[in-house]
Design a protein around this motif. Structure first.
Motif, short mmCIF file in Angstrom:
data_model
loop_
_atom_site.label_atom_id
_atom_site.label_comp_id
_atom_site.label_asym_id
_atom_site.label_seq_id
_atom_site.Cartn_x
_atom_site.Cartn_y
_atom_site.Cartn_z
N ARG A 1 -3.70 18.43 -8.58
CA ARG A 1 -3.94 17.45 -7.52
C ARG A 1 -5.13 16.55 -7.87
O ARG A 1 -5.09 15.34 -7.66
N TYR B 1 5.47 15.40 1.27
CA TYR B 1 4.92 15.94 0.02
C TYR B 1 5.44 17.34 -0.28
O TYR B 1 4.69 18.25 -0.57
N ARG C 1 -5.25 15.30 3.07
CA ARG C 1 -4.28 15.33 1.99
C ARG C 1 -4.95 15.50 0.63
O ARG C 1 -4.43 16.14 -0.26
N PHE D 1 5.96 10.55 0.78
CA PHE D 1 5.45 10.36 2.14
C PHE D 1 6.50 10.79 3.16
O PHE D 1 6.19 11.40 4.17
N PRO E 1 0.85 -1.19 0.00
CA PRO E 1 0.00 0.00 0.00
C PRO E 1 0.89 1.25 0.00
O PRO E 1 1.98 1.22 0.56
N GLU E 2 0.41 2.30 -0.63
CA GLU E 2 1.16 3.56 -0.64
C GLU E 2 1.60 3.86 0.80
O GLU E 2 0.83 3.67 1.74
N CYS E 3 2.84 4.33 0.96
CA CYS E 3 3.37 4.57 2.31
C CYS E 3 2.39 5.42 3.12
O CYS E 3 1.88 6.42 2.63
N ASN E 4 2.14 5.01 4.33
CA ASN E 4 1.22 5.75 5.18
C ASN E 4 1.66 5.64 6.64
O ASN E 4 2.67 5.01 6.94
N LYS E 5 0.87 6.22 7.52
CA LYS E 5 1.24 6.25 8.93
C LYS E 5 1.44 4.85 9.50
O LYS E 5 2.32 4.60 10.31
N PHE F 1 -5.98 4.88 2.96
CA PHE F 1 -4.96 4.43 3.91
C PHE F 1 -4.16 5.58 4.51
O PHE F 1 -3.37 5.39 5.40
N ASN F 2 -4.33 6.82 4.00
CA ASN F 2 -3.58 7.93 4.57
C ASN F 2 -4.00 8.26 6.00
O ASN F 2 -3.24 8.79 6.77
N MET F 3 -5.24 7.93 6.33
CA MET F 3 -5.78 8.15 7.67
C MET F 3 -5.50 9.56 8.19
O MET F 3 -4.93 9.75 9.25
N CYS F 4 -5.85 10.56 7.40
CA CYS F 4 -5.58 11.94 7.77
C CYS F 4 -6.39 12.33 9.00
O CYS F 4 -7.53 11.91 9.16
N GLU F 5 -5.77 13.14 9.85
CA GLU F 5 -6.48 13.68 11.00
C GLU F 5 -7.09 15.02 10.58
O GLU F 5 -6.39 15.94 10.24
N GLU G 1 -10.47 11.05 12.53
CA GLU G 1 -9.56 10.44 11.57
C GLU G 1 -10.38 9.99 10.37
O GLU G 1 -11.33 9.22 10.52
N GLU H 1 4.50 19.01 -3.67
CA GLU H 1 3.13 19.53 -3.73
C GLU H 1 3.02 20.81 -2.90
O GLU H 1 2.43 21.80 -3.33
#
Lengths: 362, 321
Positions: free
Chosen positions: A165, A226, B309, A222, A30-34, B288-292, B283, A229
């Motif tokens: 975007r 970014y 995002r 990530f 999966p795209e890099c995330n938390k 999958f970014n799970m932005c706050e 959240e 952007e």
């Protein structure tokens, strides 16, 4: 066999095309995330550099999706990256994951081994077929870099904010569904066409900022929060000093044929750093000099916390800044980097460059 | 007469100033943020209204780490980072300034100016040693009011050597020295020296520090820090009269320029004192970014949203009043 590999920006698209053409099953992390970072930080040595932590997160998320073989490029010791393959295998074993790890050292190190490893993954596909797919993969990387350049130029000039975007978001969904180089080329091409249609203000005065430093932090969005952007939205046209297609050219083709494709960078760095000291320190210095000659307004150096080669480079950059008359800011990234302080620095840097440019013109 | 408002919402203090057409400070407030920036801004605005009446405000600028929030609360024409704001304000009071030291609650910065423009800057990265919060903590540990903390160094005859590399080590070293029997005054004096060394080697690393030097931010109130800088550098350090609200002054000055250009202001008026502001956060589970995501409601209507995002949540600032 289901193959996976760590993320580095959009490199996965080129790799995906390459493997799929050869009939290899691929699992894209999966795209890099938390979550990726959380997993990586938990299972990696605390003092390891950030890319390793993100790699581990990528692997675990891929393994959860069925991957059983990991492919990573190696290198005989430019920096700690040289140990990544071995160390990562150990970490995964400690975690109880029994996966095969195949490390590709640059072909110039040992061409025979390089070919035998490729044959292993591809189930003994003929060499000409592999070479053909490899070339197509490289062409994809080239197309992607070209597409990014377009986005860098359009973002600060777009009349309706956020257009790039939006288009990029649609493209990301499309590229996920594309399989094999032929489909991938088509998606990229379609996206480039859409980008060409974005209405821009061609006369708008934009600042030009070069991103230099350590390759992974420069390329993986990530990890660099970014930056391309963010700067684009602040009205800055960015340029990446390093990208994947050039990396392939240097490490896959040029070195194999025995010539140095980075001669101009080496030459530019000569007054400041004569020998390669590991990582991309020399390229960082050389690129800084080249950017200033090209009339860029400022440079930002990115590095993962504790990256030795870039720390050396960052101590040389103030002299480059003074002699070549170009402002340079260094930003250090790790899992603790706070986004708001990061944005403050970017904003202040952009303000500074703007005022500097205005006074120069007057 | 036109008036311009500058609001600097920092980690420790919220500063509000009003300047007039000639950029003279008409009123200034230095309030504790105390973890509730919205309340701090509201009570500050109420105080201003009390002091000055319902004066016409022609432009508003916000800065500091809470600049975006301040924008939603008061309605700003300029939202600027604190480095630019501090640089501009320093030049106003010392047009020939070449270096600015700014030490606030959580941040410390150095700004290098040449010929009246910012040419370089740096901010502290991972270390809090030397910032206002650390001094606050030491003052309360030693049971000395922070206002008197710096003055105590004037009574000191020597500076005890304190390890200033890191806030934690500095504190344990101070305790060690106190248990050996050194006087509080000498320890505080030594602490100032240590913090100055820390600042110059961390924040000021690789920068060309030339006079005139302006020292501002809350910590500039500390006479010991000023003296320690002078000892270490051998230059006179200039502390402007409004050292504690310089960020707000810079923001107000930029608001004056901006609102003069567009000939209007986004200011909500002093009525905002009675507005109801509530914030919510969640959240996003869209990907999958799970932005706050943070949402700020003004009088029950969505005022602003940020943190996402993809742009799905960013309505921008659209306060319906």
């Amino acid at each position: 066999m289901k193959v996976t590999f760590p993320h580095m920006g959009e490199t996965y698209i080129a790799l995906k095309g390459f493997f799929e053409d050869l009939g290899v099953d691929v699992v894209i992390p999966p795209e890099c995330n938390k979550k990726t970072l959380q997993i990586g930080v938990k299972y990696s040595p605390e003092t390891a550099c950030l890319p390793l932590k993100v790699n581990i997160g990528n692997y675990v998320q891929s393994i959860e999706n069925g991957a059983d073989t990991i492919v990573i490029t190696g290198s005989c010791g430019p920096c700690r990256f040289g140990y990544y393959g071995i160390l990562e295998k150990e970490i995964l074993r400690d975690m109880g994951y029994d996966v095969d790890m195949i490390v590709f050292d640059p072909p110039s190190e040992d061409i025979g081994r390089f070919i035998s490893r490729i044959r292993k993954i591809t189930n003994n596909k003929p060499v000409y077929k592999v070479a053909d797919s490899l070339y197509k993969g490289y062409r994809i990387a080239k197309e992607l870099d070209d597409m990014n350049k377009m986005m860098f130029a359009i973002r600060p000039r777009e009349i309706k904010k956020g257009e790039v975007r939006r288009i990029y978001g649609e493209y990301q969904k499309e590229i996920e569904k594309a399989h094999g180089t032929r489909e991938i080329f088509k998606v990229i091409d379609d996206n480039k066409k859409k980008l060409k249609d974005v209405r821009i203000d061609a006369d708008r005065k934009v600042l030009k900022v070069g991103i230099i430093g350590e390759i992974y932090t420069v390329i993986e969005p990530f990890v660099n929060l970014y930056i391309e952007e963010k700067l684009g939205d602040m009205g800055v046209e960015v340029d990446r000093s390093m990208n994947v297609s050039e990396w392939i050219e240097t490490n896959m083709f040029s070195k194999l044929l025995g010539f140095n494709s980075e001669r101009d960078i080496d030459k530019a760095a000569e007054n400041y750093l004569k020998t390669a000291i590991g990582g991309h320190a020399k390229q960082c210095i050389g690129n800084a000099v080249l950017y200033s000659r090209k009339g860029f307004d400022g440079l930002i150096q990115l590095l993962p916390f504790s990256c030795m080669p870039e720390i050396v480079a960052s101590s040389i950059l103030p002299s480059v800044s003074r002699n070549e008359k170009i402002p340079i800011m260094t930003l250090v990234l790790d899992e603790l980097t706070g986004e708001s302080g990061y944005i403050t620095r970017l904003e202040a840097f952009v303000d500074m460059l703007g005022i500097r440019k205005e006074t120069k013109v007057e | 007469m036109n008036y311009y408002l500058g609001v600097d919402v920092g980690s420790v203090s919220t500063d509000i100033v009003v300047i007039d057409d000639s950029e003279t400070v008409v009123d200034k407030l230095y309030l504790k943020t105390a973890g509730r920036p919205v309340d701090a801004i509201k009570s500050g605005m109420a105080l201003l209204k009390q002091h000055l009446g319902d004066i016409p405000i022609s432009g508003v600028g916000t800065t500091g780490s809470g600049r975006q929030l301040a924008d939603v609360v008061v309605g700003a024409d300029v939202v600027k980072n604190e480095i630019t704001s501090h640089g501009i304000a320093a030049l106003k009071y010392c047009p020939k300034a070449k270096t600015v030291f700014e030490i606030g609650g959580q941040d410390s910065k150095i700004i290098i100016l040449r010929d009246g423009i910012i040419v370089d800057f740096a901010m502290n990265t991972v270390c809090a040693a030397g910032t206002g919060s650390f001094l606050d903590r030491q003052a309360s540990r030693m049971n000395i009011p922070i206002e008197e903390f710096g003055d105590r160094t004037l009574k000191s005859s020597m500076a005890v050597r304190i390890a200033g590399r890191c806030a934690v080590f500095a504190e344990s070293d101070m305790i060690h020295k106190q248990q050996l029997g050194y006087s509080q005054d000498d320890i505080i004096n030594g602490l100032c020296d240590a913090l100055v060394r820390n600042y110059l080697s961390n924040v000021g690393k690789g920068k060309e520090i030339l006079p005139p030097i302006v020292f501002q931010g809350g910590v500039a109130a500390n006479k010991g820090m000023k003296a320690a800088f002078e000892r270490e550098l051998g230059y006179e350090i200039y502390v402007p009269a409004y050292y504690d609200v310089m960020g707000a002054i810079g923001a107000a000055m930029m608001a004056k320029t901006e609102s003069g250009r567009k000939k209007s202001t986004n200011f909500y008026g002093f009525d905002m004192v009675d507005f109801d502001y509530t914030t919510k956060s969640f959240e996003c589970s869209g990907c999958f970014n799970m932005c706050e995501i943070v949402e700020i409601y003004v009088n029950g209507n969505i005022g602003a949203r940020w943190g996402g995002r993809c742009g799905k949540w960013s309505t921008g600032k659209n306060v319906a009043l």
